[in-house]
Design a protein around this motif. Sequence first.
Motif, PDB file in Angstrom:
ATOM      1  N   LYS A  93       0.772  -1.121  -0.131  1.00  0.00           N
ATOM      2  CA  LYS A  93      -0.094  -0.132   0.025  1.00  0.00           C
ATOM      3  C   LYS A  93       0.910   1.316   0.137  1.00  0.00           C
ATOM      4  CE  LYS A  93      -3.580   2.382   2.744  1.00  0.00           C
ATOM      5  NZ  LYS A  93      -4.489   2.415   3.694  1.00  0.00           N
ATOM      6  N   LEU A  94       1.943   0.995   0.876  1.00  0.00           N
ATOM      7  CA  LEU A  94       2.780   2.603   0.709  1.00  0.00           C
ATOM      8  C   LEU A  94       3.491   2.527  -0.225  1.00  0.00           C
ATOM      9  CD1 LEU A  94       4.235   1.837   4.421  1.00  0.00           C
ATOM     10  CD2 LEU A  94       2.697   3.701   3.920  1.00  0.00           C
ATOM     11  N   LEU A  95       3.958   1.548  -1.031  1.00  0.00           N
ATOM     12  CA  LEU A  95       4.917   1.599  -2.296  1.00  0.00           C
ATOM     13  C   LEU A  95       3.774   2.160  -3.283  1.00  0.00           C
ATOM     14  CD1 LEU A  95       7.512   0.990  -3.445  1.00  0.00           C
ATOM     15  CD2 LEU A  95       6.851  -1.391  -3.885  1.00  0.00           C
ATOM     16  N   ALA A  96       2.723   1.467  -3.398  1.00  0.00           N
ATOM     17  CA  ALA A  96       1.783   2.059  -4.544  1.00  0.00           C
ATOM     18  C   ALA A  96       1.562   3.272  -4.664  1.00  0.00           C
ATOM     19  CB  ALA A  96       0.379   1.249  -4.426  1.00  0.00           C
ATOM     20  N   ALA A  97       1.431   4.029  -3.278  1.00  0.00           N
ATOM     21  CA  ALA A  97       0.953   5.356  -2.929  1.00  0.00           C
ATOM     22  C   ALA A  97       2.246   6.219  -3.337  1.00  0.00           C
ATOM     23  CB  ALA A  97       0.777   5.709  -1.416  1.00  0.00           C
ATOM     24  N   LEU A  98       3.476   5.820  -2.992  1.00  0.00           N
ATOM     25  CA  LEU A  98       4.598   6.376  -3.223  1.00  0.00           C
ATOM     26  C   LEU A  98       4.723   6.467  -4.921  1.00  0.00           C
ATOM     27  CD1 LEU A  98       7.398   7.867  -2.890  1.00  0.00           C
ATOM     28  CD2 LEU A  98       8.489   5.618  -2.655  1.00  0.00           C
ATOM     29  N   ARG A  99       4.664   5.382  -5.650  1.00  0.00           N
ATOM     30  CA  ARG A  99       4.888   5.287  -7.175  1.00  0.00           C
ATOM     31  C   ARG A  99       3.671   6.203  -7.845  1.00  0.00           C
ATOM     32  NH1 ARG A  99       6.719  -1.174  -7.299  1.00  0.00           N
ATOM     33  NH2 ARG A  99       8.869  -0.730  -7.111  1.00  0.00           N
ATOM     34  N   GLU A 100       2.586   6.304  -7.178  1.00  0.00           N
ATOM     35  CA  GLU A 100       1.681   7.064  -7.887  1.00  0.00           C
ATOM     36  C   GLU A 100       1.941   8.479  -7.690  1.00  0.00           C
ATOM     37  OE1 GLU A 100      -3.330   8.013  -7.217  1.00  0.00           O
ATOM     38  OE2 GLU A 100      -2.438   6.366  -6.243  1.00  0.00           O
ATOM     39  N   LYS A 101       2.523   9.031  -6.694  1.00  0.00           N
ATOM     40  CA  LYS A 101       2.959  10.298  -6.342  1.00  0.00           C
ATOM     41  C   LYS A 101       4.035  10.311  -7.223  1.00  0.00           C
ATOM     42  CE  LYS A 101       5.055  13.419  -2.999  1.00  0.00           C
ATOM     43  NZ  LYS A 101       5.402  13.560  -1.434  1.00  0.00           N
ATOM     44  N   GLU A 102       5.281   9.649  -7.624  1.00  0.00           N
ATOM     45  CA  GLU A 102       6.090   9.839  -8.420  1.00  0.00           C
ATOM     46  C   GLU A 102       5.630   9.960  -9.913  1.00  0.00           C
ATOM     47  OE1 GLU A 102       8.962   6.597  -7.515  1.00  0.00           O
ATOM     48  OE2 GLU A 102      10.025   7.572  -6.145  1.00  0.00           O
ATOM     49  N   ALA A 103       4.522   9.123 -10.164  1.00  0.00           N
ATOM     50  CA  ALA A 103       4.105   9.070 -11.813  1.00  0.00           C
ATOM     51  C   ALA A 103       3.539  10.430 -12.061  1.00  0.00           C
ATOM     52  CB  ALA A 103       3.019   7.779 -11.822  1.00  0.00           C
ATOM     53  N   ALA A 104       2.997  11.141 -10.990  1.00  0.00           N
ATOM     54  CA  ALA A 104       2.433  12.524 -11.193  1.00  0.00           C
ATOM     55  C   ALA A 104       3.624  13.447 -11.686  1.00  0.00           C
ATOM     56  CB  ALA A 104       1.843  12.874 -10.043  1.00  0.00           C
TER      57      ALA A 104
END
Length: 321
Positions: A154-165
Amino acid sequence: MKKEDTNFPRPSLFNLRQLSLVAWLLDAPSGTRRFMIDTGKTRKFYETGAPRAEDGLLPVSAFHPDEKSDIAKAARDEFGGSFKFDPWDLFKAGILGRYERRYPNMAASTVSFEDKVADIYIPGKWNLGSVYYEIGNDWAREWYAQSGKARREKLLAALREKEAATRRRAVFGRMVSIQPIITKELAAVLPAGYHFTLPSHSVLRPCMVATIVAETEKRFKVRDAATMTGGRIAKWGMTTEVGREEYVERELLMLDNATDADIAKLVAFDEEYALEVNEIGKSVCEEIMPIIARMAARVEQKKGQHGDMLADLLASLKKDR
């Protein structure tokens, strides 16, 4: 010893990097073991290999946080981009085992760092301040599977979503000198020892493609930096390294959100311009070189007359005395 499920530590107590360490340690290939060595200033991650024939000791492969190897890059990505974390919380929760170097008055029954690495082969010696970390209890695997893994994902997905932006490819450029090349064929026309330089000029050229992962008012943090054609970028001096991270000044940005088609067009434009400059130089050289060659031939002929002319002059001067 099996810990009761109700007594498992709450996964919310741990951050992404701490949980990623647990995941990395648990993911050791069959027949190997993984451990982390920490000195407080440096940190390395180890994996054992097959026993050595000569002494039965286990060789190890390792990577450290500032390394740029593929293994280190892949691990860094799984840790969320950084290896900076405090393992103490995991140790206090019983998930990690922590083993210090043996010190005076340490109980003989206490397992020490030396005990843990007794079967390990490394060139040289361990740092005196080293601390050894590994999975500390059998129940840690079950705890991670039941709750720690979901928390980490969950934490990694949130980080990667933020990075993708923020993440996008960009083209960076700088003023670079272009000087027409004198071909070997044309250079061969020149007299021996004659040096001829064509005029150069500087233009803004696309030099590097990189992925922007973060930005400040003055710089972009980038990854996967390469030349426009995919080569090494060292010769351009485009990036600044801070630790293991690479940064580019904002003023060097030529094109943001660049697509493959955009990059291909810029490469074609730059190559065509350089080619045209070289063609101009070649055509001028084809006009100039024969003239220079004729001049050199006449100078060489004149040089051959110099001795006789000087001798005649000196003889006449002496005769008049």
